[in-house]
Design a protein around this motif. Sequence first.
Motif, PDB file in Angstrom:
ATOM      1  N   VAL A   1       0.860  -1.179   0.000  1.00 13.50           N
ATOM      2  CA  VAL A   1       0.000   0.000   0.000  1.00 13.50           C
ATOM      3  C   VAL A   1       0.902   1.236   0.000  1.00 13.50           C
ATOM      4  O   VAL A   1       1.506   1.584   1.013  1.00 13.50           O
ATOM      5  CB  VAL A   1      -0.941   0.017   1.221  1.00 13.50           C
ATOM      6  CG1 VAL A   1      -1.934   1.170   1.103  1.00 13.50           C
ATOM      7  CG2 VAL A   1      -1.676  -1.312   1.365  1.00 13.50           C
ATOM      8  N   ASP A   2       0.997   1.891  -1.154  1.00  9.50           N
ATOM      9  CA  ASP A   2       1.885   3.052  -1.303  1.00  9.50           C
ATOM     10  C   ASP A   2       1.355   3.921  -2.438  1.00  9.50           C
ATOM     11  O   ASP A   2       0.907   3.395  -3.462  1.00  9.50           O
ATOM     12  CB  ASP A   2       3.314   2.584  -1.603  1.00  9.50           C
ATOM     13  CG  ASP A   2       4.346   3.685  -1.402  1.00  9.50           C
ATOM     14  OD1 ASP A   2       4.217   4.740  -2.058  1.00  9.50           O
ATOM     15  OD2 ASP A   2       5.274   3.493  -0.600  1.00  9.50           O
ATOM     16  N   ASP A   3       1.396   5.236  -2.257  1.00  7.64           N
ATOM     17  CA  ASP A   3       0.857   6.136  -3.282  1.00  7.64           C
ATOM     18  C   ASP A   3       1.844   6.421  -4.402  1.00  7.64           C
ATOM     19  O   ASP A   3       1.487   7.071  -5.387  1.00  7.64           O
ATOM     20  CB  ASP A   3       0.400   7.460  -2.635  1.00  7.64           C
ATOM     21  CG  ASP A   3       1.544   8.224  -2.012  1.00  7.64           C
ATOM     22  OD1 ASP A   3       2.395   7.583  -1.369  1.00  7.64           O
ATOM     23  OD2 ASP A   3       1.587   9.455  -2.146  1.00  7.64           O
ATOM     24  N   GLU A   4       3.080   5.943  -4.310  1.00 11.76           N
ATOM     25  CA  GLU A   4       4.077   6.167  -5.362  1.00 11.76           C
ATOM     26  C   GLU A   4       4.157   4.941  -6.269  1.00 11.76           C
ATOM     27  O   GLU A   4       4.626   3.879  -5.842  1.00 11.76           O
ATOM     28  CB  GLU A   4       5.443   6.447  -4.753  1.00 11.76           C
ATOM     29  CG  GLU A   4       5.487   7.706  -3.896  1.00 11.76           C
ATOM     30  CD  GLU A   4       6.878   7.966  -3.355  1.00 11.76           C
ATOM     31  OE1 GLU A   4       7.827   8.007  -4.173  1.00 11.76           O
ATOM     32  OE2 GLU A   4       7.022   8.108  -2.132  1.00 11.76           O
ATOM     33  N   PRO A   5       3.729   5.061  -7.532  1.00 15.51           N
ATOM     34  CA  PRO A   5       3.741   3.905  -8.447  1.00 15.51           C
ATOM     35  C   PRO A   5       5.111   3.272  -8.599  1.00 15.51           C
ATOM     36  O   PRO A   5       5.218   2.041  -8.677  1.00 15.51           O
ATOM     37  CB  PRO A   5       3.259   4.509  -9.776  1.00 15.51           C
ATOM     38  CG  PRO A   5       2.466   5.712  -9.378  1.00 15.51           C
ATOM     39  CD  PRO A   5       3.159   6.262  -8.161  1.00 15.51           C
TER      40      PRO A   5
ATOM     41  N   VAL B   1       1.585 -11.044  -5.031  1.00 15.18           N
ATOM     42  CA  VAL B   1       1.660  -9.640  -4.627  1.00 15.18           C
ATOM     43  C   VAL B   1       0.447  -8.867  -5.135  1.00 15.18           C
ATOM     44  O   VAL B   1       0.049  -8.989  -6.297  1.00 15.18           O
ATOM     45  CB  VAL B   1       2.959  -8.982  -5.163  1.00 15.18           C
ATOM     46  CG1 VAL B   1       3.057  -7.540  -4.683  1.00 15.18           C
ATOM     47  CG2 VAL B   1       4.186  -9.769  -4.690  1.00 15.18           C
ATOM     48  N   TYR B   2      -0.118  -8.050  -4.238  1.00 17.61           N
ATOM     49  CA  TYR B   2      -1.250  -7.187  -4.560  1.00 17.61           C
ATOM     50  C   TYR B   2      -0.886  -5.766  -4.170  1.00 17.61           C
ATOM     51  O   TYR B   2      -0.017  -5.548  -3.315  1.00 17.61           O
ATOM     52  CB  TYR B   2      -2.504  -7.642  -3.803  1.00 17.61           C
ATOM     53  CG  TYR B   2      -2.843  -9.101  -4.031  1.00 17.61           C
ATOM     54  CD1 TYR B   2      -3.738  -9.483  -5.021  1.00 17.61           C
ATOM     55  CD2 TYR B   2      -2.246 -10.099  -3.257  1.00 17.61           C
ATOM     56  CE1 TYR B   2      -4.045 -10.817  -5.238  1.00 17.61           C
ATOM     57  CE2 TYR B   2      -2.545 -11.438  -3.468  1.00 17.61           C
ATOM     58  CZ  TYR B   2      -3.438 -11.789  -4.461  1.00 17.61           C
ATOM     59  OH  TYR B   2      -3.727 -13.109  -4.676  1.00 17.61           O
ATOM     60  N   THR B   3      -1.534  -4.778  -4.802  1.00 15.82           N
ATOM     61  CA  THR B   3      -1.168  -3.391  -4.527  1.00 15.82           C
ATOM     62  C   THR B   3      -2.397  -2.510  -4.325  1.00 15.82           C
ATOM     63  O   THR B   3      -3.506  -2.831  -4.763  1.00 15.82           O
ATOM     64  CB  THR B   3      -0.329  -2.798  -5.682  1.00 15.82           C
ATOM     65  OG1 THR B   3      -1.118  -2.768  -6.884  1.00 15.82           O
ATOM     66  CG2 THR B   3       0.934  -3.610  -5.925  1.00 15.82           C
ATOM     67  N   ALA B   4      -2.164  -1.392  -3.642  1.00 15.71           N
ATOM     68  CA  ALA B   4      -3.179  -0.351  -3.451  1.00 15.71           C
ATOM     69  C   ALA B   4      -2.453   0.976  -3.305  1.00 15.71           C
ATOM     70  O   ALA B   4      -1.273   1.015  -2.935  1.00 15.71           O
ATOM     71  CB  ALA B   4      -4.028  -0.633  -2.215  1.00 15.71           C
ATOM     72  N   SER B   5      -3.135   2.077  -3.594  1.00 17.17           N
ATOM     73  CA  SER B   5      -2.465   3.383  -3.656  1.00 17.17           C
ATOM     74  C   SER B   5      -2.747   4.292  -2.470  1.00 17.17           C
ATOM     75  O   SER B   5      -2.186   5.384  -2.392  1.00 17.17           O
ATOM     76  CB  SER B   5      -2.847   4.106  -4.958  1.00 17.17           C
ATOM     77  OG  SER B   5      -4.250   4.318  -5.006  1.00 17.17           O
ATOM     78  N   ASN B   6      -3.617   3.880  -1.552  1.00 13.23           N
ATOM     79  CA  ASN B   6      -3.841   4.663  -0.336  1.00 13.23           C
ATOM     80  C   ASN B   6      -4.426   3.750   0.747  1.00 13.23           C
ATOM     81  O   ASN B   6      -4.758   2.592   0.485  1.00 13.23           O
ATOM     82  CB  ASN B   6      -4.748   5.876  -0.599  1.00 13.23           C
ATOM     83  CG  ASN B   6      -6.135   5.495  -1.064  1.00 13.23           C
ATOM     84  OD1 ASN B   6      -6.898   4.833  -0.350  1.00 13.23           O
ATOM     85  ND2 ASN B   6      -6.486   5.885  -2.291  1.00 13.23           N
ATOM     86  N   GLY B   7      -4.548   4.291   1.937  1.00 12.76           N
ATOM     87  CA  GLY B   7      -4.979   3.480   3.069  1.00 12.76           C
ATOM     88  C   GLY B   7      -6.346   2.857   2.904  1.00 12.76           C
ATOM     89  O   GLY B   7      -6.549   1.683   3.242  1.00 12.76           O
ATOM     90  N   GLN B   8      -7.304   3.628   2.384  1.00 15.86           N
ATOM     91  CA  GLN B   8      -8.650   3.094   2.225  1.00 15.86           C
ATOM     92  C   GLN B   8      -8.685   1.984   1.190  1.00 15.86           C
ATOM     93  O   GLN B   8      -9.317   0.935   1.398  1.00 15.86           O
ATOM     94  CB  GLN B   8      -9.628   4.209   1.820  1.00 15.86           C
ATOM     95  CG  GLN B   8     -11.082   3.756   1.782  1.00 15.86           C
ATOM     96  CD  GLN B   8     -11.564   3.213   3.115  1.00 15.86           C
ATOM     97  OE1 GLN B   8     -11.590   3.919   4.113  1.00 15.86           O
ATOM     98  NE2 GLN B   8     -11.936   1.928   3.158  1.00 15.86           N
ATOM     99  N   GLU B   9      -7.991   2.184   0.061  1.00 12.54           N
ATOM    100  CA  GLU B   9      -7.900   1.119  -0.935  1.00 12.54           C
ATOM    101  C   GLU B   9      -7.212  -0.112  -0.342  1.00 12.54           C
ATOM    102  O   GLU B   9      -7.578  -1.250  -0.646  1.00 12.54           O
ATOM    103  CB  GLU B   9      -7.117   1.601  -2.165  1.00 12.54           C
ATOM    104  CG  GLU B   9      -7.866   2.568  -3.066  1.00 12.54           C
ATOM    105  CD  GLU B   9      -7.049   2.920  -4.292  1.00 12.54           C
ATOM    106  OE1 GLU B   9      -6.007   2.259  -4.531  1.00 12.54           O
ATOM    107  OE2 GLU B   9      -7.445   3.856  -5.003  1.00 12.54           O
TER     108      GLU B   9
END
Length: 228
Positions: free
Chosen positions: A11-15, A32-40
Amino acid sequence: MMSSKQKILIVDDEPDIRELIEYNLKKEGYLVYTASNGQEGINEAKRVHPDLIILDVMMPKMDGIEACRIMRSMNDFKSTFMVFLTARSEEYSEIAGFNVGADDYIAKPIKSRALVSRINAILRRNNQTEDIVENKIEIGDLVIDRETYLVYQRGERISLAKKEFELLYLLASKPGKVYTREVILKNIWEDSVVVTNRTIDVHIRKVREKLGDNYISTVKGVGYKFDI
């Protein structure tokens, strides 16, 4: 290489950061899975139920500390490994992370080999705790036997006082995990006994005097951990 069945959520906002971590962890065989902010991140965690979550501290919409706090309040994520990733070096940020339930803290800039090594070590804790048979923990040159309240170091019998033993057993049950003073007090002395942080420090000092300084580390302002 760890099992491909183990799942990691980034979970990180930097691609660029997400892609770098994702690439290196996939090479290790992780899903591995990803998200761009805490709520996501919370939504994705509910969907995939990862074994470990890597959370950036500073993110838009919801930061990593708040996301960790919310997930730790859910039964599904009480035992999920959570690691904070941040460029911030202030001590209060690290303390805030551990206080909401972080298992570890990794600083940017990221060194890929060091990151993978740290993640592997954290996930190995599951395998280490699975070695607990009939109330016995075996780690390195230590055998900690809860039935007899005895510790053996390189085959030599070491006698600890009851609370010293319980403190060592708690920390060694999850090597590398940071236990806050509040958690230690609750688990070892319970709510019915009035003790202070100084009580913990004294017992840690006594354990170190008997076993040496190589097993238990102090995390400044937070608590203690058993070194991996």
